[in-house]
Motif scaffolding. Structure first.
Motif, PDB file in Angstrom:
ATOM      1  N   VAL A   1       1.084  -1.169  -0.252  1.00 24.92           N
ATOM      2  CA  VAL A   1      -0.046  -0.077  -0.147  1.00 24.92           C
ATOM      3  C   VAL A   1       0.405   0.910  -0.011  1.00 24.92           C
ATOM      4  O   VAL A   1       1.336   1.686   1.092  1.00 24.92           O
ATOM      5  N   PRO A   2       0.736   1.682  -0.645  1.00 24.80           N
ATOM      6  CA  PRO A   2       1.498   2.809  -1.070  1.00 24.80           C
ATOM      7  C   PRO A   2       1.900   4.207   0.567  1.00 24.80           C
ATOM      8  O   PRO A   2       2.815   4.888   0.639  1.00 24.80           O
ATOM      9  N   GLY A   3       0.559   3.995   0.559  1.00 24.08           N
ATOM     10  CA  GLY A   3       0.534   4.943   2.078  1.00 24.08           C
ATOM     11  C   GLY A   3       1.092   4.631   2.835  1.00 24.08           C
ATOM     12  O   GLY A   3       0.957   6.032   3.993  1.00 24.08           O
ATOM     13  N   ARG A   4       1.474   3.897   2.986  1.00 28.17           N
ATOM     14  CA  ARG A   4       2.421   3.014   3.655  1.00 28.17           C
ATOM     15  C   ARG A   4       4.435   2.870   4.156  1.00 28.17           C
ATOM     16  O   ARG A   4       4.847   2.450   5.002  1.00 28.17           O
ATOM     17  N   THR A   5       4.190   3.888   3.036  1.00 30.78           N
ATOM     18  CA  THR A   5       5.371   3.612   3.173  1.00 30.78           C
ATOM     19  C   THR A   5       6.179   6.058   3.085  1.00 30.78           C
ATOM     20  O   THR A   5       4.879   6.347   1.877  1.00 30.78           O
ATOM     21  N   VAL A   6       7.121   6.193   4.066  1.00 33.22           N
ATOM     22  CA  VAL A   6       7.429   7.778   3.486  1.00 33.22           C
ATOM     23  C   VAL A   6       8.608   7.234   3.494  1.00 33.22           C
ATOM     24  O   VAL A   6       9.899   6.983   4.238  1.00 33.22           O
ATOM     25  N   HIS A   7       9.465   8.642   3.446  1.00 33.75           N
ATOM     26  CA  HIS A   7      10.548   8.660   2.188  1.00 33.75           C
ATOM     27  C   HIS A   7      10.806   9.888   3.849  1.00 33.75           C
ATOM     28  O   HIS A   7      10.702  10.742   3.680  1.00 33.75           O
ATOM     29  N   GLY A   8      12.516   9.988   4.236  1.00 33.21           N
ATOM     30  CA  GLY A   8      13.137  11.134   5.058  1.00 33.21           C
ATOM     31  C   GLY A   8      14.326  11.148   5.437  1.00 33.21           C
ATOM     32  O   GLY A   8      15.295   9.633   4.283  1.00 33.21           O
ATOM     33  N   ALA A   9      15.100  11.454   5.738  1.00 30.24           N
ATOM     34  CA  ALA A   9      16.029  11.646   6.069  1.00 30.24           C
ATOM     35  C   ALA A   9      16.419  10.686   6.718  1.00 30.24           C
ATOM     36  O   ALA A   9      16.336   9.888   7.764  1.00 30.24           O
ATOM     37  N   TYR A  10      17.837   9.956   7.537  1.00 27.02           N
ATOM     38  CA  TYR A  10      18.632   9.006   7.752  1.00 27.02           C
ATOM     39  C   TYR A  10      18.676  10.038   9.192  1.00 27.02           C
ATOM     40  O   TYR A  10      20.100   9.258   9.878  1.00 27.02           O
ATOM     41  N   ASP A  11      17.689  10.032   9.893  1.00 27.47           N
ATOM     42  CA  ASP A  11      18.101  10.726  11.364  1.00 27.47           C
ATOM     43  C   ASP A  11      16.795  10.527  11.818  1.00 27.47           C
ATOM     44  O   ASP A  11      15.857   9.899  11.931  1.00 27.47           O
ATOM     45  N   ARG A  12      16.869  11.039  13.693  1.00 31.22           N
ATOM     46  CA  ARG A  12      15.465  10.244  14.710  1.00 31.22           C
ATOM     47  C   ARG A  12      14.734  11.975  13.957  1.00 31.22           C
ATOM     48  O   ARG A  12      13.823  10.853  13.743  1.00 31.22           O
ATOM     49  N   ALA A  13      14.973  12.576  14.298  1.00 27.19           N
ATOM     50  CA  ALA A  13      14.159  13.724  13.655  1.00 27.19           C
ATOM     51  C   ALA A  13      13.435  13.065  12.656  1.00 27.19           C
ATOM     52  O   ALA A  13      11.595  13.814  12.436  1.00 27.19           O
ATOM     53  N   SER A  14      13.448  12.487  11.145  1.00 24.56           N
ATOM     54  CA  SER A  14      12.688  12.331  10.197  1.00 24.56           C
ATOM     55  C   SER A  14      12.069  10.762  10.319  1.00 24.56           C
ATOM     56  O   SER A  14      10.961  10.570  10.355  1.00 24.56           O
TER      57      SER A  14
END
Length: 383
Positions: free
Chosen positions: A261-274
């Protein structure tokens, strides 16, 4: 007063040529003579003229290590292991000056450092971390690597795949040889103008991780526990590491008939805040998630923090898994289930390959396997 090569020769009772041979390790010298020369070097505190030696030898004792973020444990472990293997045997002849270049994840800065290291006639360069999947950057990177090879510099890619076969080679109007399976191919006539005889230089080598296999085993672990609604906090788009780990995750879902399901993937930086922000977003999209796979262990910590803010327990309500098995993973609460990458081994092998102290595989690629490490942050889904 500056100590000269002749001063060392006089103290050791040998010729200046013998001193040069000992310091450059480029000619066999009797052990007793070698010891006498090195003792004279230490007593007189002789320091070789680095730039002059580099000009004479085509390369220098300088080695470059490129990292995304020196403060990130992932890159710190790699860089430390690379440098340890480059330090030689502790003698002046074997020591190397390792320069760690912090790119901040900037493709442009990566290219700039490679140019600077080329100007300094670096003896070896190790590029760590995932590669940017942009054709223009790949072309520019291929050009820089070809020039370094032509100058006699050994390039090792560590933690990233080989440059793709047939990579377009163009940089600022010049053309460099394409790199095939981690090896520089023959340079075109245009490349010869800026990097003569690129095909005679040392071929770039690769030490890569099995990110796909590791990610697949992690998701299959969650599926085996009974999870079906699995969120994924992937790394930045456009990086090889992100794509490979996401491909492994999706392969595991497909193998068990679970829809991606596309909505179950979120991209972000490799850090805690993301990880923290992505977990909030995943829960906004689907409050019934029972597990989350994170891009790395640092991201997983942010995911856990967001889940706690939502009043959810790990793993009783939502299981969380990381990647890399960084040192803090086993001390997290709960201890993180993750994928262990052999970071220290990868850095050490890259260092040995860069220094010519380990034979390279026939195709120039060393693929290191990953290992699933099951701890307390994953459990069967709540009923």
């Amino acid at each position: 007063m500056t100590v000269t090569l002749a001063d060392v020769a006089a103290r050791a009772g040998v010729s200046a040529a013998t001193v040069s041979r000992v310091l450059n390790s480029n000619y066999p010298v009797a052990e007793a003579t070698r010891d006498r020369v090195l003792r004279a070097v230490a007593e007189l505190e002789y320091v070789a003229n680095g730039p002059a030696s580099a000009l004479a030898a085509a390369t220098s004792d300088l080695v470059g290590i490129l990292v995304n973020d020196v403060a990130d444990p992932f890159f710190g472990i790699l860089a430390s292991a690379v440098q340890s293997e480059m330090s030689g045997d502790g003698t002046p002849a074997g020591e190397k000056l390792a320069v760690v270049c912090n790119t901040g994840g900037s493709p442009e800065r990566e290219l700039t450092y490679l140019t600077l290291l080329h100007r300094q006639r670096a003896g070896a360069v190790v590029l760590t971390g995932g590669a940017t999947e942009d054709p223009a950057h790949t072309a520019a990177l291929a050009a820089r690597v070809a020039r370094l090879a032509a100058a006699g510099t050994q390039v090792v890619l560590c933690g990233r795949p080989p440059l793709p076969a047939g990579a377009p080679a163009g940089d600022g109007g010049s053309t460099a040889a394409p790199v095939a399976r981690g090896r520089a191919a023959g340079a075109s006539s245009a490349a010869a103008s800026s990097a003569s005889a690129a095909d005679t230089g040392p071929a770039p080598l690769t030490v890569a991780f099995d990110n796909r296999g590791g990610a697949r085993s992690l998701t299959e672990h969650l599926v085996a526990l009974g999870h079906r609604r699995i969120g994924c906090v992937a790394g930045p788009e456009g990086l090889t590491t992100t794509r490979h780990r996401l491909e492994g995750h999706r392969a595991a879902l497909a193998a068990h008939g679970i829809a991606d399901v596309p909505g179950r993937t979120v991209h972000g930086a490799y850090d805690r805040a993301s990880g923290y922000a992505a977990a909030h977003e995943l829960l906004r999209r689907d409050e019934e998630l029972t597990a989350v796979v994170a891009g790395n262990d640092t991201v997983a910590l942010g995911v856990c923090a967001a889940l706690r803010e939502h009043g959810l327990r790990v793993p009783e309500d939502v299981s969380v898994a990381g990647f890399d098995d960084l040192p803090f993973s086993m001390d997290a609460v709960p201890a993180l289930t993750t994928v262990r990458l052999p970071l220290a081994e990868a850095g050490a092998r890259a260092g040995r390959l860069a220094m010519g102290r380990e034979p390279a595989p026939a195709d120039g690629v060393t693929l290191l396997s990953s290992e699933l490490v099951i701890r307390k942050s994953t459990a069967p889904p709540y009923s």
